[in-house]
Design a protein around this motif. Structure first.
Motif, PDB file in Angstrom:
ATOM      1  N   ALA A  26       0.874  -1.139   0.001  1.00 28.24           N
ATOM      2  CA  ALA A  26      -0.030   0.063  -0.167  1.00 28.24           C
ATOM      3  C   ALA A  26       0.854   1.385   0.099  1.00 28.24           C
ATOM      4  O   ALA A  26       0.467   2.142  -0.581  1.00 28.24           O
ATOM      5  N   LEU A  27       2.111   1.214   0.984  1.00 29.22           N
ATOM      6  CA  LEU A  27       2.702   2.271   0.848  1.00 29.22           C
ATOM      7  C   LEU A  27       3.527   2.708  -0.393  1.00 29.22           C
ATOM      8  O   LEU A  27       3.775   3.689  -0.933  1.00 29.22           O
ATOM      9  N   CYS A  28       3.818   1.697  -1.321  1.00 31.37           N
ATOM     10  CA  CYS A  28       4.545   1.837  -2.425  1.00 31.37           C
ATOM     11  C   CYS A  28       3.496   2.109  -3.585  1.00 31.37           C
ATOM     12  O   CYS A  28       3.898   3.020  -4.282  1.00 31.37           O
ATOM     13  N   GLY A  29       2.316   1.657  -3.297  1.00 29.79           N
ATOM     14  CA  GLY A  29       1.219   2.003  -4.298  1.00 29.79           C
ATOM     15  C   GLY A  29       0.971   3.556  -3.859  1.00 29.79           C
ATOM     16  O   GLY A  29       0.953   4.367  -4.951  1.00 29.79           O
ATOM     17  N   GLY A  30       1.019   4.034  -2.799  1.00 30.81           N
ATOM     18  CA  GLY A  30       0.684   5.402  -2.515  1.00 30.81           C
ATOM     19  C   GLY A  30       1.660   6.216  -3.127  1.00 30.81           C
ATOM     20  O   GLY A  30       1.361   7.586  -3.489  1.00 30.81           O
ATOM     21  N   ALA A  31       3.052   5.942  -2.740  1.00 33.58           N
ATOM     22  CA  ALA A  31       4.157   6.750  -3.387  1.00 33.58           C
ATOM     23  C   ALA A  31       3.947   6.747  -4.978  1.00 33.58           C
ATOM     24  O   ALA A  31       4.310   7.902  -5.594  1.00 33.58           O
ATOM     25  N   LEU A  32       3.614   5.755  -5.521  1.00 36.38           N
ATOM     26  CA  LEU A  32       3.482   5.884  -7.021  1.00 36.38           C
ATOM     27  C   LEU A  32       2.317   6.846  -7.617  1.00 36.38           C
ATOM     28  O   LEU A  32       2.503   7.458  -8.482  1.00 36.38           O
ATOM     29  N   ALA A  33       1.065   6.744  -6.574  1.00 34.50           N
ATOM     30  CA  ALA A  33       0.101   7.571  -7.038  1.00 34.50           C
ATOM     31  C   ALA A  33       0.401   9.164  -6.816  1.00 34.50           C
ATOM     32  O   ALA A  33       0.134   9.855  -7.442  1.00 34.50           O
ATOM     33  N   LEU A  34       1.139   9.513  -5.657  1.00 31.12           N
ATOM     34  CA  LEU A  34       1.750  10.686  -5.359  1.00 31.12           C
ATOM     35  C   LEU A  34       2.738  11.383  -6.454  1.00 31.12           C
ATOM     36  O   LEU A  34       2.581  12.412  -6.681  1.00 31.12           O
ATOM     37  N   GLY A  35       3.290  10.226  -6.846  1.00 24.11           N
ATOM     38  CA  GLY A  35       4.561  10.740  -7.712  1.00 24.11           C
ATOM     39  C   GLY A  35       4.044  11.542  -9.198  1.00 24.11           C
ATOM     40  O   GLY A  35       4.993  12.318  -9.833  1.00 24.11           O
ATOM     41  N   ILE A  36       2.710  11.305  -9.433  1.00 20.39           N
ATOM     42  CA  ILE A  36       2.286  11.924 -10.634  1.00 20.39           C
ATOM     43  C   ILE A  36       1.623  13.193 -10.451  1.00 20.39           C
ATOM     44  O   ILE A  36       1.556  14.136 -11.548  1.00 20.39           O
ATOM     45  N   SER A  37       1.817  13.732  -9.220  1.00 15.61           N
ATOM     46  CA  SER A  37       1.000  14.873  -8.929  1.00 15.61           C
ATOM     47  C   SER A  37       1.531  16.110  -9.622  1.00 15.61           C
ATOM     48  O   SER A  37       0.952  17.012 -10.091  1.00 15.61           O
ATOM     49  N   PRO A  38       3.199  16.420  -9.771  1.00 18.06           N
ATOM     50  CA  PRO A  38       3.547  17.428 -10.436  1.00 18.06           C
ATOM     51  C   PRO A  38       3.293  17.782 -11.561  1.00 18.06           C
ATOM     52  O   PRO A  38       2.821  18.663 -12.149  1.00 18.06           O
ATOM     53  N   VAL A  39       3.394  16.832 -12.484  1.00 18.14           N
ATOM     54  CA  VAL A  39       2.643  16.552 -14.025  1.00 18.14           C
ATOM     55  C   VAL A  39       1.359  17.291 -13.916  1.00 18.14           C
ATOM     56  O   VAL A  39       0.970  17.797 -14.942  1.00 18.14           O
ATOM     57  N   LEU A  40       0.442  16.421 -13.061  1.00 18.52           N
ATOM     58  CA  LEU A  40      -0.985  16.805 -13.106  1.00 18.52           C
ATOM     59  C   LEU A  40      -0.964  18.271 -12.790  1.00 18.52           C
ATOM     60  O   LEU A  40      -2.172  18.974 -13.417  1.00 18.52           O
ATOM     61  N   VAL A  41      -0.281  18.755 -11.923  1.00 23.51           N
ATOM     62  CA  VAL A  41      -0.742  20.368 -11.471  1.00 23.51           C
ATOM     63  C   VAL A  41      -0.218  21.214 -12.768  1.00 23.51           C
ATOM     64  O   VAL A  41      -0.832  22.018 -13.210  1.00 23.51           O
ATOM     65  N   ARG A  42       0.983  20.839 -13.473  1.00 22.29           N
ATOM     66  CA  ARG A  42       1.201  21.433 -14.617  1.00 22.29           C
ATOM     67  C   ARG A  42       0.303  21.335 -15.660  1.00 22.29           C
ATOM     68  O   ARG A  42       0.189  22.499 -16.385  1.00 22.29           O
ATOM     69  N   LEU A  43      -0.481  20.396 -15.747  1.00 26.90           N
ATOM     70  CA  LEU A  43      -1.501  20.243 -16.806  1.00 26.90           C
ATOM     71  C   LEU A  43      -2.728  21.012 -16.395  1.00 26.90           C
ATOM     72  O   LEU A  43      -3.607  21.257 -17.382  1.00 26.90           O
ATOM     73  N   ALA A  44      -2.861  21.003 -15.398  1.00 29.92           N
ATOM     74  CA  ALA A  44      -4.446  21.670 -14.708  1.00 29.92           C
ATOM     75  C   ALA A  44      -4.244  23.322 -15.218  1.00 29.92           C
ATOM     76  O   ALA A  44      -3.284  23.954 -14.664  1.00 29.92           O
ATOM     77  N   ASP A  45      -5.199  23.730 -15.907  1.00 28.73           N
ATOM     78  CA  ASP A  45      -5.107  25.355 -16.283  1.00 28.73           C
ATOM     79  C   ASP A  45      -5.730  26.002 -15.386  1.00 28.73           C
ATOM     80  O   ASP A  45      -6.632  26.909 -15.528  1.00 28.73           O
ATOM     81  N   VAL A  46      -5.668  25.867 -14.067  1.00 31.76           N
ATOM     82  CA  VAL A  46      -5.973  26.757 -12.622  1.00 31.76           C
ATOM     83  C   VAL A  46      -4.663  26.926 -12.003  1.00 31.76           C
ATOM     84  O   VAL A  46      -3.478  26.378 -12.034  1.00 31.76           O
ATOM     85  N   GLY A  47      -4.737  28.159 -11.143  1.00 30.37           N
ATOM     86  CA  GLY A  47      -3.625  28.428 -10.479  1.00 30.37           C
ATOM     87  C   GLY A  47      -3.149  27.066  -9.231  1.00 30.37           C
ATOM     88  O   GLY A  47      -4.034  26.517  -9.256  1.00 30.37           O
ATOM     89  N   PRO A  48      -1.964  27.383  -8.676  1.00 28.62           N
ATOM     90  CA  PRO A  48      -1.718  26.369  -8.015  1.00 28.62           C
ATOM     91  C   PRO A  48      -2.474  26.131  -6.562  1.00 28.62           C
ATOM     92  O   PRO A  48      -2.632  25.077  -6.241  1.00 28.62           O
ATOM     93  N   PHE A  49      -3.132  27.127  -5.906  1.00 27.98           N
ATOM     94  CA  PHE A  49      -3.929  26.868  -4.859  1.00 27.98           C
ATOM     95  C   PHE A  49      -5.341  26.448  -5.268  1.00 27.98           C
ATOM     96  O   PHE A  49      -5.764  25.828  -4.553  1.00 27.98           O
ATOM     97  N   ALA A  50      -5.800  26.888  -6.251  1.00 20.90           N
ATOM     98  CA  ALA A  50      -7.078  26.182  -7.031  1.00 20.90           C
ATOM     99  C   ALA A  50      -6.961  24.891  -7.227  1.00 20.90           C
ATOM    100  O   ALA A  50      -7.569  23.643  -6.679  1.00 20.90           O
ATOM    101  N   SER A  51      -5.633  24.460  -8.009  1.00 23.76           N
ATOM    102  CA  SER A  51      -5.525  22.994  -8.124  1.00 23.76           C
ATOM    103  C   SER A  51      -5.320  22.161  -6.695  1.00 23.76           C
ATOM    104  O   SER A  51      -5.683  21.046  -6.853  1.00 23.76           O
ATOM    105  N   ALA A  52      -4.874  22.836  -5.739  1.00 21.26           N
ATOM    106  CA  ALA A  52      -4.401  22.013  -4.250  1.00 21.26           C
ATOM    107  C   ALA A  52      -6.146  21.783  -3.933  1.00 21.26           C
ATOM    108  O   ALA A  52      -6.423  20.700  -3.405  1.00 21.26           O
ATOM    109  N   PHE A  53      -6.812  22.981  -4.055  1.00 18.18           N
ATOM    110  CA  PHE A  53      -8.383  22.718  -3.414  1.00 18.18           C
ATOM    111  C   PHE A  53      -9.040  21.543  -4.358  1.00 18.18           C
ATOM    112  O   PHE A  53      -9.683  20.669  -3.380  1.00 18.18           O
ATOM    113  N   TRP A  54      -9.027  21.790  -5.413  1.00 17.62           N
ATOM    114  CA  TRP A  54      -9.613  20.646  -6.338  1.00 17.62           C
ATOM    115  C   TRP A  54      -9.217  19.380  -6.049  1.00 17.62           C
ATOM    116  O   TRP A  54      -9.933  18.255  -6.147  1.00 17.62           O
TER     117      TRP A  54
END
Length: 300
Positions: A26-54
């Motif tokens: 579960a921990l390794c799976g969690g790390a894998l899922a968390l690892g894609i967040s920087p790319v997804l934040v870059r692809l989201a066309d809202v500001g950083p705080f809005a993307s954190a809320f969503w």
């Protein structure tokens, strides 16, 4: 930080916990899922705080269903409790300062400083909870930090004009380290789904206030932007943070924080596969150093 004791019948029954092997997976799976967040934040066309809320808000329906399934299976329904509140507040602080650091320093600097979280996990475990930190754990931490530096080393910049942004990055590591301990203590009385749902609701509320105050707009303007936010909520948060909560019901917080270094490895691989960012031999060596550090520090 202490864990409140709930009254009533549910207090007599401990929340379900995974076996050591299942918790590690579960921990390794969690790390894998968390690892894609920087790319997804870059692809989201809202500001950083809005993307954190969503990210948190869109995860709530899935986490609610998970919590209700736990309730039907007979898991204890502990009161919200101080550790759950602190987990929500600490994670809100983690996302807030991480996004502030991205705005005020280089991504490499903010990424590396955020990976200092295990240092704070270890310091709190030793100074506050009186846990003995083994030489193997310290050696594993050293290898993971060296690997994290190698992953972003070519891009790290020392610039006085970015000092405030660097401090925000360091604060990110502090808040994530405190979050680990809050979740670990909360799992003594709360099942993983209930703890993740309640703490995420608190985080989402905090981030909504921040996003309304600091962002020019909250809604993405494209379908791709919505899909990126949906992936942040479903994959990064519901799956990533949820699996970390499952793991922390069994595994030590200190070791678990080192495994999260895998997030940096996954982020580099995902950026290479999706965004075409090249991987250097130094970065590959850094990834191998992180894996070696996790192996050295693993609980015997």
């Amino acid at each position: 930080m202490s864990s409140p004791v709930s009254s009533g019948p549910a207090a007599a029954k401990a929340p379900p916990s995974a076996s050591p092997l299942a918790a590690m997976l579960a921990l390794c799976g969690g790390a894998l899922a968390l690892g894609i967040s920087p790319v997804l934040v870059r692809l989201a066309d809202v500001g950083p705080f809005a993307s954190a809320f969503w990210r948190c808000f869109l995860a709530l329906p899935v986490l609610f269903i998970w919590m209700r399934l736990e309730d039907r299976s007979g898991a204890p329904r502990a009161r919200i409790g101080l550790p759950v509140v602190l987990a929500g507040l600490f994670f809100a602080g983690d996302l807030f300062f991480w996004h502030l650091s991205i705005l005020n320093t280089t991504i490499a600097n903010s990424t590396f400083l955020a990976t200092t979280a295990p240092i704070w996990v270890i310091l709190v475990a030793w100074a506050w909870f009186g846990e003995r930190i083994s030489p193997a754990t310290l050696a594993g931490l050293g290898l993971c930090l060296a690997g994290g530096a190698a992953l972003v080393g070519n891009s790290i910049e020392i610039d006085r004009s970015r000092l405030v942004g660097d401090l925000y990055g360091a604060a990110t590591g502090v808040f994530f380290g405190l979050y680990f301990h809050a979740v670990r203590i909360g799992r003594r009385t709360h099942a993983a789904g209930r703890l993740t749902f309640l703490s995420t609701a608190i985080t989402a509320l905090c981030l909504f206030v921040i996003a309304v105050a600091l962002e020019p707009r909250l809604l993405p303007q494209s379908l791709n932007g919505w899909l990126a936010l949906l992936a942040l909520g479903m994959v990064t948060h519901a799956a990533g943070q949820g699996l970390v909560s499952v793991a922390l019901g069994t595994l030590p917080a200190v070791f678990s924080s080192l495994v999260i270094f895998m997030e940096a490895v996954v982020a580099a691989l995902f950026a290479w596969a999706v965004l075409g960012e090249a991987l250097t031999l130094t970065q590959v060596a850094g990834g191998l150093s992180i894996m070696a550090g996790i192996a050295v520090a693993r609980p015997r």
